[in-house]
Design an enzyme around this catalytic site. Structure first.
Site, PDB file in Angstrom:
ATOM      1  CG  ASP A  26      -1.726   1.237   1.402  1.00 10.41           C
ATOM      2  OD1 ASP A  26      -1.866   1.991   0.408  1.00 10.41           O
ATOM      3  OD2 ASP A  26      -2.223   1.468   2.520  1.00 10.41           O
ATOM      4  CG  ASP A  34      -1.356   1.877  -3.617  1.00  8.17           C
ATOM      5  OD1 ASP A  34      -0.144   1.571  -3.676  1.00  8.17           O
ATOM      6  OD2 ASP A  34      -1.827   2.628  -2.730  1.00  8.17           O
ATOM      7  CG  ASP A 103      -6.301 -11.692 -14.221  1.00  5.36           C
ATOM      8  OD1 ASP A 103      -6.862 -12.516 -14.954  1.00  5.36           O
ATOM      9  OD2 ASP A 103      -5.876 -11.968 -13.090  1.00  5.36           O
ATOM     10  CG  ASP A 342      -9.279 -18.123  -7.565  1.00 10.69           C
ATOM     11  OD1 ASP A 342      -9.758 -17.185  -6.901  1.00 10.69           O
ATOM     12  OD2 ASP A 342      -9.378 -18.208  -8.804  1.00 10.69           O
TER      13      ASP A 342
END
Length: 571
Positions: A26, A34, A103, A342
């Site tokens: 961050d 970010d 992605d 995932d």
């Protein structure tokens, strides 16, 4: 791209590092990772030696599914920064000799994407056919129980259809109801996607990882799926996995997007794909994708459902990975991974996150990186990060986990039993913040993290790992260096040894006159084996191990210590 000559298939000698931006670093103190945070940590990745960075979605999104619900394909979500910051990050990645992959999520959009906002406006809207809209079942009224156009269940629990009150029709969403599926049967949809992909490539990115890309071709008749005993919904997967026009769509995508461009990579995430289909998808002559993500090996400890957890049987894991190695030996290419956004943390799942954590993490990394294929490192894997100690349902953030809990408890399941499965399997295990140092929030943020930091960051963090030459980090660095310097790692053949052994995973790799022998004890008890063809390997050089080894030790009756791994080389 894909390209037919080995010399041009640079990605065979590469290692990919996946960044989950929300949890990596961050830069502005708001508790969410970010682009500025990623840019500040690039030297960590350069030191590790990875070749490609894959960014999970950073596009504008309502964040219903952590960014996999995209509302604008051609911008950056303000949560992560600006397009100017992205361009600066891309330049910084390239300056360090690395590539950057985005992605690509085009099976579905967010329901807040302008395309869907138009589509749902009326039945005669020009974009109505950009999504899958259907009326209620014949003889039933919209909104009646069971009136959905078919019985498919959503991967995120509940039905795969949502009634839209404006037009009285249902739209298909294989995932969240806020993720309506695009209708790839419509050529306008395909051209809009290809145009967007070219826009990103023109900006300078180096390729795409394509989310559930083998779901984009559906059986247009949308038949009911088989309803398993006790299940509320039917299994639609036979009608949308590797569907009837799948190869046609990918070949068209290649012609429209990749043809004539060099140095790119395309990776297809393909749940349910078979070895036979994967060989077709990754055959360079067919010009579809360079490699696929398959899921069979990370379902080896599943029961009938995702949340039904079974003990690992090593023979089963070897059989699965061995079949994929053999199936793509002559044509095609494997993606190699244990972890991603995932999956729960592999050292907790297949290894030991207690006393043997470091040895187990190194063993698992050694095995993976020495298979034939392109290895993927998920953020924190190189530190041996573990699953998190979630206390209650309030600690979870993932929509899949929260939906499952609500549905299971609502049907009468014991909440503690459901939580026990969530703690082991939830995707949130992979999404806790990256552990940079031993300060309060692990160096991830100066603010309040969007999800709690794993308390074990006091001992497991990048700062400590970098200072310890025997750490998991430096072991991964050596594995990556070995891929870059020993051609047999990237290009050698693969031969499984001891396929029926319940404790030891062993194989050889061969390239020209060089042979590699890989031995790994997958469990916490010592294992004594007779190495096949031991006399031939007795004079081999020990390239890498995770324990000190006596060079005079005989291989004929070799005892491997808990989670021990060794790589031998014979020239």
């Amino acid at each position: 791209m894909p390209i037919t000559t080995t010399q041009q298939q640079w990605w065979k000698e590469s290692v990919v590092y996946q960044i989950w931006p929300r949890s990596f670093a961050d830069g502005d103190g708001d508790g969410i990772g970010d682009l500025a945070g990623i840019a500040s940590r690039l030297d960590h990745l350069a030191t590790l030696g990875v070749d490609v960075l894959w960014l999970s979605p950073i596009y504008p999104s309502p964040q219903d599914d952590a960014g996999y619900d995209i509302s604008d394909y051609r911008d950056i979500d303000p949560t992560f920064g600006s397009m100017e910051e992205f361009d600066a990050l891309l330049a910084a990645v390239h300056e360090r000799g690395m590539k950057l992959v985005m992605d690509l999520v085009v099976n579905h959009t967010s329901d807040e994407h302008p395309w869907f906002v138009e589509s749902r406006a009326s039945k005669d809207n020009p974009k109505r056919d950009w999504y899958w809209w259907r009326s209620a079942r014949e003889g039933m009224s919209a909104g009646d129980p069971g009136a959905e156009p078919n019985n498919w269940g959503s991967i995120f629990s509940g039905p795969a259809w949502e009634l839209d009150e404006t037009t009285g029709e249902y739209y298909l969403h294989l995932f969240s109801r806020k993720q309506p599926d695009l209708n790839w049967e419509n050529p306008e949809v395909r051209q809009a996607v290809y145009s967007m992909m070219r826009w990103w490539l023109d900006r300078g990115i180096d390729g795409f990882r394509m989310d559930v890309i083998n779901f984009i071709s559906k059986d247009a008749s949308l038949p009911d799926g088989h309803a398993h005993d006790g299940g509320l919904y039917g299994d639609g997967m036979p009608f949308f996995v590797d569907g009837p026009r799948m190869h046609e769509f990918l070949q068209e995508m290649h012609r429209e997007v990749f043809a004539g461009r060099e140095g790119l990579i395309s990776v297809g995430e393909m749940p349910g794909v078979t070895v036979e289909e994967a060989k077709l998808y990754t055959d360079p002559a067919r010009r579809e994708v360079d490699m696929v993500f398959q899921f069979e090996h990370v379902q080896v400890d599943h029961g009938p459902s995702f949340w039904d957890i079974r003990p690992l049987r090593l023979r089963d894991l070897k059989a699965i990975l061995g079949r994929w190695q053999a199936g793509l030996a002559e044509v095609g290419w494997n993606s190699l991974y244990w972890n991603n956004h995932d999956q729960p943390r592999v050292v907790s799942r297949f290894g030991d996150d207690g006393a043997h954590r470091v040895h187990a993490a190194k063993m698992l990394g050694t095995l993976l990186h020495l298979h034939r294929g392109t290895p993927y490192v998920y953020q924190g894997e190189e530190l041996g990060m573990t699953n998190a100690p979630f206390d209650s349902i309030e600690d979870f953030r993932d929509i899949q986990s929260l939906n499952h809990y609500a549905e299971a408890v609502g049907m009468g399941a014991d909440p503690e039993t459901v939580l026990a499965a969530l703690r082991i399997r939830s995707r949130d295990n992979a999404r806790t913040p990256m552990q940079w140092d031993d300060t309060e929030n692990a160096g991830f943020t100066t603010g309040t993290p969007w999800i709690a930091v794993n308390p074990n960051h006091k001992g497991i963090n990048a700062q400590a790992a970098f200072a310890d030459d025997d750490s998991v980090f430096h072991h991964y660095r050596r594995l990556i260096e070995l891929r870059h310097t020993e051609p047999a790692v990237a290009h050698g053949d693969f031969h499984m040894l001891l396929a029926d052994h319940d404790q030891v995973y062993a194989f050889t790799r061969r390239y020209g006159s060089t042979g590699l022998l890989v031995l790994a004890n997958f469990f916490g008890d010592p294992a004594t084996i007779e190495v096949p063809d031991a006399g031939r390997w007795q004079d081999a050089e020990l390239l890498l191990g995770n324990y000190p080894v006596d060079a005079t030790e005989k291989l004929r009756d070799l005892t491997l210590r808990p989670f021990e791994a060794r790589i031998y080389r014979l020239r």
